[in-house]
Write an enzyme that holds these catalytic residues in place. Structure first.
Site, PDB file in Angstrom:
ATOM      1  CD  GLU A  42       5.211   1.884   9.997  1.00  0.00           C
ATOM      2  OE1 GLU A  42       4.433   2.847  10.085  1.00  0.00           O
ATOM      3  OE2 GLU A  42       4.865   0.765   9.564  1.00  0.00           O
TER       4      GLU A  42
ATOM      5  CD  GLU B 221       4.247   2.669   4.826  1.00  0.00           C
ATOM      6  OE1 GLU B 221       4.603   1.954   5.770  1.00  0.00           O
ATOM      7  OE2 GLU B 221       4.944   3.620   4.380  1.00  0.00           O
TER       8      GLU B 221
END
Length: 277
Positions: free
Chosen positions: A118, A139
């Site tokens: 990210e 995740e």
């Protein structure tokens, strides 16, 4: 800029390029210390007149940023706290890379999963070393979802189907596949990535900041096609009448631009003589 201010990174500035090297433990985990440093770094670079380009890299050959620290994640509240700001703090830190007039480049030679991915996605450009770089958003595999832009920036970059493959599949993406998907701008041989990114960063930093900022803002502007074209027209005309543009266009014409001999040259090589214009 004094890198004594930072716990998890060092900064070296040369000819308009800030080389930012992450160095934080065995994994370069994205924890509160690193986030605080990235917040301070992005604020300082945004207003530092000596910097036009930031190259984000790692001192650890195995990890760009392994991922966000699970211990830090476990302490987060169950819902956002009331705030006046549009974005939460972590998203403010990352999104500043997008909104800054300065150019950000992620050079990835190790693993960048979860929060590391990210962080790279928030940068303007990403380059990865073949045989070394690994990207991923794992995740969902631990029962959560990406929380620092992964479900927002990744589909905008590579499309929804491929983003879902990565986010739901939780698998590793190597440099060559990342390039094919558009996750990376380019996948480069490990022996060549340093020189390529260095040359690109220095070339960009040799151009007028006004033009860099205007071009970046125009590319990032989001609206209807008519709104985007009008935004570009306004920015274009403003740069045409800037002093750096007047000097550099005159210098380019003086070097022979718009003649067959000049136009047949590789344009990558012509910018050096214009640097002082």
């Amino acid at each position: 800029m004094n890198d004594a201010n930072f716990k998890t990174l060092t900064v070296s500035i040369d000819n308009g390029v800030a080389f930012v090297t992450l160095s934080h433990g065995e994994l370069n985990l994205l924890d509160m210390d690193m986030l605080i440093d990235l917040d301070r770094l992005s604020r300082e670079i945004e207003v530092d007149e000596a910097v036009k380009v930031m190259v984000l890299q790692s001192a650890n050959p195995d990890f760009f940023v392994a991922h966000a620290d699970l211990g830090t994640i476990a302490t987060l509240p169950s819902e956002p706290a009331p705030r006046e700001e549009v974005l939460g703090w972590i998203n403010q830190v990352f999104d500043r890379l997008r909104t800054s007039p300065k150019v950000s480049i992620a050079k990835i030679q190790g693993r960048a999963r979860g929060g590391g991915s990210e962080l790279a996605l928030a940068c303007d450009m990403r380059f990865g070393a073949i045989g070394q770089a690994v990207l991923g958003q794992p995740e969902v595999g631990v029962g959560i979802i990406p929380g620092a832009g992964g479900t927002v920036r990744l589909p905008r970059l590579i499309g929804q189907g491929r983003a879902l493959e990565i986010i739901l599949g939780c698998g590793d993406i190597d440099a060559e596949l990342a390039e094919r998907y558009g996750y990376f701008n380019r996948a480069l041989p490990a022996a060549e990535i340093d020189q390529f990114v260095d040359n690109l960063a220095r070339r960009i930093a040799s151009f007028p900041l006004e033009a860099l900022a205007a071009a970046k803002a125009s590319v990032r502007f989001s609206g209807s096609i008519e709104e985007e074209l009008n935004h570009e027209e306004i920015a274009f005309l403003k740069t045409v009448h800037s002093e750096p543009a007047k000097r550099r266009m005159a210098a380019a014409m003086g070097m022979g631009m718009q003649t067959p001999a000049m136009e047949k040259l590789c344009f990558t090589d012509i910018w050096g003589p214009l640097a002082d214009a």
